[in-house]
Design a protein around this motif. Structure first.
Motif, PDB file in Angstrom:
ATOM      1  N   SER A   1       1.345   0.611   0.299  1.00 19.77           N
ATOM      2  CA  SER A   1       0.777   0.218   1.597  1.00 19.77           C
ATOM      3  C   SER A   1       0.459   1.424   2.472  1.00 19.77           C
ATOM      4  CB  SER A   1       1.745  -0.715   2.338  1.00 19.77           C
ATOM      5  OG  SER A   1       2.960  -0.038   2.616  1.00 19.77           O
ATOM      6  N   GLY A   2       0.900   2.593   2.058  1.00 24.38           N
ATOM      7  CA  GLY A   2       0.670   3.798   2.845  1.00 24.38           C
ATOM      8  C   GLY A   2      -0.716   4.386   2.631  1.00 24.38           C
ATOM      9  N   PHE A   3      -0.992   5.454   3.358  1.00 26.56           N
ATOM     10  CA  PHE A   3      -2.292   6.120   3.313  1.00 26.56           C
ATOM     11  C   PHE A   3      -2.669   6.551   1.902  1.00 26.56           C
ATOM     12  CE2 PHE A   3      -3.873  10.691   3.746  1.00 26.56           C
ATOM     13  CZ  PHE A   3      -5.213  10.351   3.621  1.00 26.56           C
ATOM     14  N   ILE A   4      -1.859   7.426   1.293  1.00 30.31           N
ATOM     15  CA  ILE A   4      -2.185   7.914  -0.050  1.00 30.31           C
ATOM     16  C   ILE A   4      -2.033   6.800  -1.076  1.00 30.31           C
ATOM     17  CG2 ILE A   4      -1.516   9.540  -1.866  1.00 30.31           C
ATOM     18  CD1 ILE A   4      -0.669  11.498   0.348  1.00 30.31           C
ATOM     19  N   GLY A   5      -0.968   6.019  -0.953  1.00 30.58           N
ATOM     20  CA  GLY A   5      -0.699   4.959  -1.916  1.00 30.58           C
ATOM     21  C   GLY A   5      -1.837   3.968  -2.053  1.00 30.58           C
ATOM     22  N   SER A   6      -2.439   3.578  -0.921  1.00 28.76           N
ATOM     23  CA  SER A   6      -3.525   2.591  -0.980  1.00 28.76           C
ATOM     24  C   SER A   6      -4.733   3.140  -1.734  1.00 28.76           C
ATOM     25  CB  SER A   6      -3.917   2.152   0.433  1.00 28.76           C
ATOM     26  OG  SER A   6      -4.445   3.225   1.195  1.00 28.76           O
TER      27      SER A   6
END
Length: 336
Positions: A11-16
């Motif tokens: 759900s985070g910036f890099i993760g998405s």
């Protein structure tokens, strides 16, 4: 048969973006999220979800055990979950090192080890080195982190590297920017309000990597099936401390600017008070003593030659192209 990849911290910036990268490559993508996590950028119907609670090791084991029973394991795990801001410095060690260690130990107990375990670390593990000659930090250098965040990431790396025959791949990106990112957006917002800020008067060499280039590097490692390697990631260029703000100013239509350069001694005092005032209100402050140490560091160059030679990586987003894209996105999403 589709390969299965789990992206933690999805759900985070890099993760998405890592989730999107897996979908683009035709993989079966599982987004590792908390029950309370926002799914704003995880709307694609092809995404499967795995609820994983890294704050509770017993709960995590139950969740993984249930997942194995219903769906089996994953071919690849990209471990992007972690903490970048904390009220208490000890929470970095808990959220980055101990959570990673418990996760891996649980995977081993449940016989769920993937073909590759990709860990998103940070250039920050090396701290302020090579500041006399401004030469690139390389993999032979001895890490010397000076922030709680950097220390926690280093401890995670050391743990991975000590595991016998463990199929880790470590990525150490420099400053990652792109759409959805909020910290660099503060600079964009400030410039849009006609104020630019710099830390210290001495030369500062800065490096960046656009989030989609980091995603490219990660999936190249999967394609090449490398294991037990660590790579720095940047766009391959070195910028001075003004370049980023100049490009932002240009993309915003060249608004007039008042530029402030804060002496490092004064910045340290301000950071100290900001951190402690935030602690009184049980909050984390964007400006704190760890952030001061990051802004104080003068050399952020890193050697990406192994990444280029071994994985065939070539950055597609030099800073000018990346800034153009983020400003367009901020405007489209009405952040500006």
């Amino acid at each position: 048969m589709e390969k299965k990849v789990l992206v933690t911290g999805a759900s985070g910036f890099i993760g998405s973006f890592l989730v999107e990268g897996g979908l683009e490559r035709g993989m079966q993508v599982w987004a590792g999220v908390r029950k309370s996590s926002s799914r704003k950028y995880l709307q694609d119907s092809r995404i499967s979800f795995a609820e994983l609670d890294f704050t509770d090791s017993d709960r995590l084991e139950e969740q993984l055990k249930q997942h194995k029973l219903e769906h089996g394991g994953w071919d690849y795990i990209i471990h992007c979950a972690g903490v970048t801001k904390c009220r208490d410095k000890a929470d970095f060690e808990i959220g980055n090192y101990w959570a990673t260690r418990h996760f891996i130990e649980t995977l081993m107990r449940l016989e769920m080890l993937p073909e590759q375990f990709i860990y998103i670390s940070s250039l920050s593990i090396f701290g302020p080195i090579r500041e006399k000659d401004y030469s690139p930090i390389c993999e032979q250098d001895t890490p010397c982190p000076n922030t709680a965040y950097g220390v926690s990431k280093l401890h995670s790396e050391e743990y991975l590297q000590k595991l016998k025959d463990f199929p880790y791949v470590i990525f150490r990106p420099t400053g990652v920017y792109g759409p959805r990112e909020k910290d660099y957006f503060l600079m964009v917002e400030s410039i849009s309000r006609h104020v630019d800020f710099a830390a210290g008067f001495r030369r500062q060499d800065i490096t960046f990597v656009y989030v989609k280039d980091l995603v490219q590097a990660v999936y190249r490692a999967i394609d090449k099936k490398v294991v037990r390697r660590a790579y720095f990631v940047s766009d391959g260029y070195v910028y001075n401390s003004r370049t980023f703000s100049d490009l932002i100013q240009k993309e915003l239509g060249n608004p007039w600017l008042i530029r402030f350069t804060c002496p490092l001694a004064l910045l340290k005092v301000i950071s100290f008070f900001a951190e402690n005032i935030a602690r009184l209100f049980h909050k984390s402050s964007t400006l704190n003593l760890d952030k001061y140490k990051i802004m104080k560091q003068r050399n952020w160059q890193c050697d990406i030659t192994p990444l280029e030679k071994e994985l065939g990586y070539r950055a597609e987003y030099p800073l000018e192209r990346g800034v153009k894209e983020i400003i367009a996105w901020y405007k489209k999403e009405k952040w500006l």
